[in-house]
Every structure is written in structure tokens, then in C-alpha cells.
Design a protein around this motif. Structure first.
Motif, PDB file in Angstrom:
ATOM      1  N   ARG A  32       0.843  -1.201   0.000  1.00 48.03           N
ATOM      2  CA  ARG A  32       0.000   0.000   0.000  1.00 48.03           C
ATOM      3  C   ARG A  32       0.872   1.242   0.000  1.00 48.03           C
ATOM      4  O   ARG A  32       1.737   1.407   0.854  1.00 48.03           O
ATOM      5  N   VAL A  34       0.577   5.164   0.571  1.00 50.12           N
ATOM      6  CA  VAL A  34      -0.375   6.101   1.162  1.00 50.12           C
ATOM      7  C   VAL A  34       0.315   7.447   1.368  1.00 50.12           C
ATOM      8  O   VAL A  34       1.436   7.508   1.872  1.00 50.12           O
ATOM      9  N   THR A  45      -5.942  12.249   2.797  1.00 53.73           N
ATOM     10  CA  THR A  45      -5.182  11.020   2.616  1.00 53.73           C
ATOM     11  C   THR A  45      -5.631  10.322   1.342  1.00 53.73           C
ATOM     12  O   THR A  45      -6.833  10.195   1.085  1.00 53.73           O
ATOM     13  N   ASP A  47      -4.566   6.786  -1.239  1.00 54.22           N
ATOM     14  CA  ASP A  47      -3.767   5.562  -1.225  1.00 54.22           C
ATOM     15  C   ASP A  47      -4.053   4.708  -2.453  1.00 54.22           C
ATOM     16  O   ASP A  47      -5.042   4.894  -3.149  1.00 54.22           O
ATOM     17  N   LEU A  79      -0.626   6.126  -7.734  1.00 57.88           N
ATOM     18  CA  LEU A  79      -1.327   6.863  -6.677  1.00 57.88           C
ATOM     19  C   LEU A  79      -1.704   8.258  -7.180  1.00 57.88           C
ATOM     20  O   LEU A  79      -0.831   9.081  -7.462  1.00 57.88           O
ATOM     21  N   THR A  81      -3.351  11.862  -6.488  1.00 58.37           N
ATOM     22  CA  THR A  81      -3.649  12.806  -5.417  1.00 58.37           C
ATOM     23  C   THR A  81      -4.227  14.068  -6.041  1.00 58.37           C
ATOM     24  O   THR A  81      -3.574  14.705  -6.863  1.00 58.37           O
ATOM     25  N   SER A 188      -7.226   1.509  -5.997  1.00 56.42           N
ATOM     26  CA  SER A 188      -6.899   2.874  -5.588  1.00 56.42           C
ATOM     27  C   SER A 188      -8.110   3.546  -4.969  1.00 56.42           C
ATOM     28  O   SER A 188      -9.245   3.289  -5.353  1.00 56.42           O
ATOM     29  N   SER A 189      -7.844   4.442  -3.999  1.00 52.70           N
ATOM     30  CA  SER A 189      -8.936   5.202  -3.394  1.00 52.70           C
ATOM     31  C   SER A 189      -9.387   6.335  -4.305  1.00 52.70           C
ATOM     32  O   SER A 189     -10.426   6.942  -4.078  1.00 52.70           O
TER      33      SER A 189
END
Length: 219
Positions: A32, A34, A45, A47, A79, A81, A188-189
Motif C-alpha cells: 500500500r 499512502v 489522505t 492511497d 497513486l 492525489t 486505488s482510493s
């Protein structure tokens, strides 16, 4: 004499073919990534979880050194963001250097003590223990993955590789970047939308599709 040579050649070929099929497998390990970033609305956050299937092949060339390096097959997404009207992407690999699978297993070797190579199968138990360990480590500065920036939900054609210093000037302030061994499924978030304007692969950008999302990519 000729018959003996033919018999020897057959035996050599059989040994070579047998060694080609030899593989040691460590099974699945999930890594992971993050990141915690500062935004105008407070800390956020993001991740992503990558799946690494570890293995080691016997050297396929007869007379070679034997077992090769410990490597992996990789599945997962970079990732993403989102800060303001930009997406910052922590890429799966560094441009022009290694495959995403090589980059990710190198992180395992560097930060979690997995050897690059062993003659015996001891690494398999080490890999399985690590997969169940839930260990973690923080990355800083130059240890962070390569970063790209693009308009939020935009075309990857417009993405470009930037330094951490430039990312900070554009609004990405990293508070913490952590690698964790996890039991979560790969994913993925913040799901990636890998869209190229007028092309299915890279166009006028250093950011190739393989840096963003990989399915069973080998190191």
C-alpha cells in the motif's frame, strides 16, 4: 563415438528443458502506497494498493549461474492525489529507468529486507512472512516515487514529470508518504481515468500508460 555424442546431446537438451520450467513462487504480497497532503480544507489522505506476485526462475541457458534474481508480477494503479484543479500522480516507475514491477520490488528489497538473490528457497518463507507482517516504512525526499501533474480528470497527453520542489510550488505539500504491507485487495482510493487525446498510448508526454496502471506486468 557418434552414438555417444548423440546420447550426450539428448541428455543435455533434456536437462536444459527441465530447468526451463523450474520456478519458485512466494505468492501474493500487497503493498500500500499512502500519502497525506496539506490542502486549504485540511489534511487529506490518498492511497493505492499494489499486488506483487514474487517468483524466481531457474536460468534458462544451459551452463548458466542457476537461480536468477527474485522478481515479481505487478498489478495495480499509480497513486493519484487531487489538490485543487490538478491531479498529482505518484508514478509506478521512473521514466527511462526500470519497469513498474522492477521499481516496486526494489522498494520491497530496499525497505523490507528481501534479498535480491538466494541460491536456496529461503526467501519464499521470508516473502510469505512479510506478506502477513503489516510492516510499514516512511519515504522522504528523493525516496518518493516520480511525480507527474495534469489537469484534474484531464488528458494524460497534458501530464508532465515534475520534481518534488515544483510539486510543492504548484500546491502539493506532502506531509507523509508511507509504504505499508497490507491484506487489502489491489486498487486505488482515487480511481485513475487513463485517457489519451487522439491516441491509445503516449502522445507528446513522458508519462506512458505503463507508468499509471499495470496488469500482470513483469520485472
Amino acid at each position: 563415438m557418434g552414438r555417444l555424442l548423440r546420447t550426450a546431446a539428448v541428455m543435455i537438451a533434456a536437462l536444459s528443458l527441465g530447468s526451463c520450467g523450474s520456478t519458485r513462487s512466494g505468492g501474493a504480497l500487497r503493498l500500500r502506497h499512502v500519502v497525506v497532503v496539506a490542502t486549504a480544507a485540511g489534511e487529506r489522505t490518498f492511497d493505492t494498493v499494489l499486488r506483487l506476485d514474487g517468483y524466481q526462475h531457474w536460468n534458462q541457458a544451459f551452463g548458466g549461474p542457476g537461480w536468477g534474481a527474485i522478481t515479481c508480477r505487478l498489478t495495480g494503479d499509480a497513486l493519484r492525489t487531487t489538490v485543487g484543479d490538478r491531479d498529482f500522480l505518484f508514478l509506478l516507475s521512473k521514466p527511462g529507468e526500470t519497469t513498474p514491477a522492477s521499481t516496486q520490488i526494489d522498494l520491497i528489497k530496499t525497505h523490507f529486507g528481501l534479498p535480491n538473490w538466494t541460491a536456496d528457497a529461503g526467501w519464499v518463507g521470508q516473502w510469505k512472512d512479510l506478506a502477513a507482517s503489516r510492516r510499514g516504512v516512511d519515504l522522504r525526499g528523493a525516496e518518493l516515487p516520480a511525480i507527474a501533474v495534469m489537469p484534474h480528470n484531464g488528458w494524460v497527453n497534458d501530464a508532465r514529470i515534475i520534481s518534488l520542489e515544483e510539486a510543492e510550488r504548484l500546491g502539493l505539500r506532502v506531509i507523509r508518504y508511507r509504504l505499508e504491507i497490507t491484506g487489502e485487495s489491489a486498487g486505488s482510493s482515487s480511481r485513475l481515468s487513463v485517457r489519451y487525446r487522439g491516441a491509445t498510448n503516449r502522445t507528446m508526454t513522458d508519462v506512458g500508460r505503463e507508468m499509471l496502471t499495470v496488469t500482470n506486468g513483469e520485472s
